[in-house]
Motif scaffolding. Structure first.
Motif, PDB file in Angstrom:
ATOM      1  N   LEU A 184     101.304 -21.110  -2.738  1.00  0.00           N
ATOM      2  CA  LEU A 184     100.102 -20.560  -2.130  1.00  0.00           C
ATOM      3  C   LEU A 184      99.803 -19.199  -2.738  1.00  0.00           C
ATOM      4  O   LEU A 184     100.724 -18.456  -3.091  1.00  0.00           O
ATOM      5  N   GLU A 185      98.550 -18.890  -2.835  1.00  0.00           N
ATOM      6  CA  GLU A 185      98.126 -17.615  -3.416  1.00  0.00           C
ATOM      7  C   GLU A 185      98.549 -16.461  -2.517  1.00  0.00           C
ATOM      8  O   GLU A 185      98.324 -16.488  -1.308  1.00  0.00           O
ATOM      9  N   ALA A 186      99.173 -15.453  -3.111  1.00  0.00           N
ATOM     10  CA  ALA A 186      99.497 -14.233  -2.367  1.00  0.00           C
ATOM     11  C   ALA A 186      98.194 -13.516  -2.023  1.00  0.00           C
ATOM     12  O   ALA A 186      97.232 -13.564  -2.783  1.00  0.00           O
ATOM     13  N   GLN A 187      98.175 -12.872  -0.871  1.00  0.00           N
ATOM     14  CA  GLN A 187      96.975 -12.163  -0.425  1.00  0.00           C
ATOM     15  C   GLN A 187      96.797 -10.855  -1.185  1.00  0.00           C
ATOM     16  O   GLN A 187      97.776 -10.181  -1.513  1.00  0.00           O
ATOM     17  N   LYS A 188      95.563 -10.521  -1.433  1.00  0.00           N
ATOM     18  CA  LYS A 188      95.241  -9.254  -2.097  1.00  0.00           C
ATOM     19  C   LYS A 188      95.576  -8.101  -1.156  1.00  0.00           C
ATOM     20  O   LYS A 188      95.343  -8.166   0.043  1.00  0.00           O
ATOM     21  N   ARG A 189      96.118  -7.045  -1.709  1.00  0.00           N
ATOM     22  CA  ARG A 189      96.547  -5.900  -0.913  1.00  0.00           C
ATOM     23  C   ARG A 189      95.433  -4.913  -0.591  1.00  0.00           C
ATOM     24  O   ARG A 189      95.527  -4.175   0.370  1.00  0.00           O
ATOM     25  N   LYS A 190      94.404  -4.909  -1.374  1.00  0.00           N
ATOM     26  CA  LYS A 190      93.349  -3.903  -1.234  1.00  0.00           C
ATOM     27  C   LYS A 190      92.737  -3.945   0.172  1.00  0.00           C
ATOM     28  O   LYS A 190      92.233  -4.969   0.620  1.00  0.00           O
ATOM     29  N   GLY A 191      92.800  -2.802   0.860  1.00  0.00           N
ATOM     30  CA  GLY A 191      92.190  -2.662   2.172  1.00  0.00           C
ATOM     31  C   GLY A 191      92.966  -3.290   3.317  1.00  0.00           C
ATOM     32  O   GLY A 191      92.454  -3.382   4.427  1.00  0.00           O
ATOM     33  N   LYS A 192      94.190  -3.738   3.056  1.00  0.00           N
ATOM     34  CA  LYS A 192      94.987  -4.380   4.105  1.00  0.00           C
ATOM     35  C   LYS A 192      96.356  -3.718   4.184  1.00  0.00           C
ATOM     36  O   LYS A 192      96.913  -3.300   3.175  1.00  0.00           O
ATOM     37  N   ASN A 193      96.912  -3.681   5.396  1.00  0.00           N
ATOM     38  CA  ASN A 193      98.283  -3.194   5.533  1.00  0.00           C
ATOM     39  C   ASN A 193      99.246  -4.385   5.449  1.00  0.00           C
ATOM     40  O   ASN A 193      98.827  -5.550   5.414  1.00  0.00           O
ATOM     41  N   ILE A 194     100.519  -4.086   5.419  1.00  0.00           N
ATOM     42  CA  ILE A 194     101.541  -5.131   5.234  1.00  0.00           C
ATOM     43  C   ILE A 194     101.472  -6.188   6.336  1.00  0.00           C
ATOM     44  O   ILE A 194     101.574  -7.384   6.065  1.00  0.00           O
ATOM     45  N   GLU A 195     101.290  -5.760   7.578  1.00  0.00           N
ATOM     46  CA  GLU A 195     101.242  -6.727   8.683  1.00  0.00           C
ATOM     47  C   GLU A 195     100.046  -7.670   8.553  1.00  0.00           C
ATOM     48  O   GLU A 195     100.153  -8.857   8.864  1.00  0.00           O
ATOM     49  N   GLN A 196      98.926  -7.153   8.097  1.00  0.00           N
ATOM     50  CA  GLN A 196      97.748  -8.003   7.890  1.00  0.00           C
ATOM     51  C   GLN A 196      98.003  -9.022   6.782  1.00  0.00           C
ATOM     52  O   GLN A 196      97.630 -10.192   6.916  1.00  0.00           O
ATOM     53  N   ILE A 197      98.641  -8.573   5.720  1.00  0.00           N
ATOM     54  CA  ILE A 197      98.961  -9.476   4.608  1.00  0.00           C
ATOM     55  C   ILE A 197      99.912 -10.571   5.078  1.00  0.00           C
ATOM     56  O   ILE A 197      99.693 -11.755   4.816  1.00  0.00           O
ATOM     57  N   LYS A 198     100.971 -10.169   5.776  1.00  0.00           N
ATOM     58  CA  LYS A 198     101.932 -11.152   6.284  1.00  0.00           C
ATOM     59  C   LYS A 198     101.267 -12.144   7.234  1.00  0.00           C
ATOM     60  O   LYS A 198     101.555 -13.342   7.208  1.00  0.00           O
ATOM     61  N   ALA A 199     100.367 -11.649   8.082  1.00  0.00           N
ATOM     62  CA  ALA A 199      99.669 -12.529   9.027  1.00  0.00           C
ATOM     63  C   ALA A 199      98.805 -13.552   8.286  1.00  0.00           C
ATOM     64  O   ALA A 199      98.828 -14.750   8.618  1.00  0.00           O
ATOM     65  N   LEU A 200      98.067 -13.112   7.277  1.00  0.00           N
ATOM     66  CA  LEU A 200      97.220 -14.024   6.513  1.00  0.00           C
ATOM     67  C   LEU A 200      98.064 -15.058   5.757  1.00  0.00           C
ATOM     68  O   LEU A 200      97.745 -16.251   5.744  1.00  0.00           O
TER      69      LEU A 200
END
Length: 155
Positions: free
Chosen positions: A38-54
């Motif tokens: 699966l594609e890793a989420q882009k980090r721009k404008g997001k914190n770690i918890e948001q990335i992990k959640a997505l």
């Protein structure tokens, strides 16, 4: 029985991908092994918890239809090869559809961990998730070889 390894991150170093391909080719078709990236989420404008959640939402969605979900986590239960082989033997006997989850660089979301039936650890060492992916595929092959008295596994 089916075994799916679902991992976040598509770009692997060549040597990692070569290793994964090697062990995947060794697995019999009866295991119905599938590696899904699966594609890793882009980090721009997001914190770690948001990335992990997505990423967790993507992993949970991709694991639908499986009756056993195992997430790899640094705090998960450490298994030896014999324990993994025993688990695989049970999966075969039960006709389980198993999903193994590997999160992205920041790990798994809490929702993803709660979705899993079991949490397994690969090592007490901190590993790059690409290395974890290679180790997971190798251990599936090793467990299969142990169950089939193949000389690959030695003690």
């Amino acid at each position: 029985m089916k075994i799916k390894l679902i991992a976040v991150g598509k770009k692997m170093p060549d040597w990692i991908q070569t290793g994964i391909n090697h062990y995947q080719k060794q697995l019999p078709t009866s295991l119905n092994f599938e590696l899904i990236t699966l594609e890793a989420q882009k980090r721009k404008g997001k914190n770690i918890e948001q990335i992990k959640a997505l990423e967790g939402e993507l992993l949970i969605k991709a694991s639908q239809g499986s009756n056993l979900v195992i997430a790899f986590d640094e705090k998960g239960k450490q298994n030896n090869t014999k324990a993994i082989a025993k688990a695989m033997e049970n999966w075969q006997q039960n006709g389980d559809n198993v999903v193994l989850l590997i999160g992205g660089a920041d790990g798994l979301s809490d929702d993803c961990k709660q979705h899993a039936h079991q949490l397994w650890g690969l090592s007490n060492l901190t590993l790059p998730h690409s290395m974890a992916r290679l180790l997971a595929v190798e251990q599936i092959y090793r467990a299969h070889s142990l169950l089939n008295n193949h000389p690959y596994h030695r003690e």
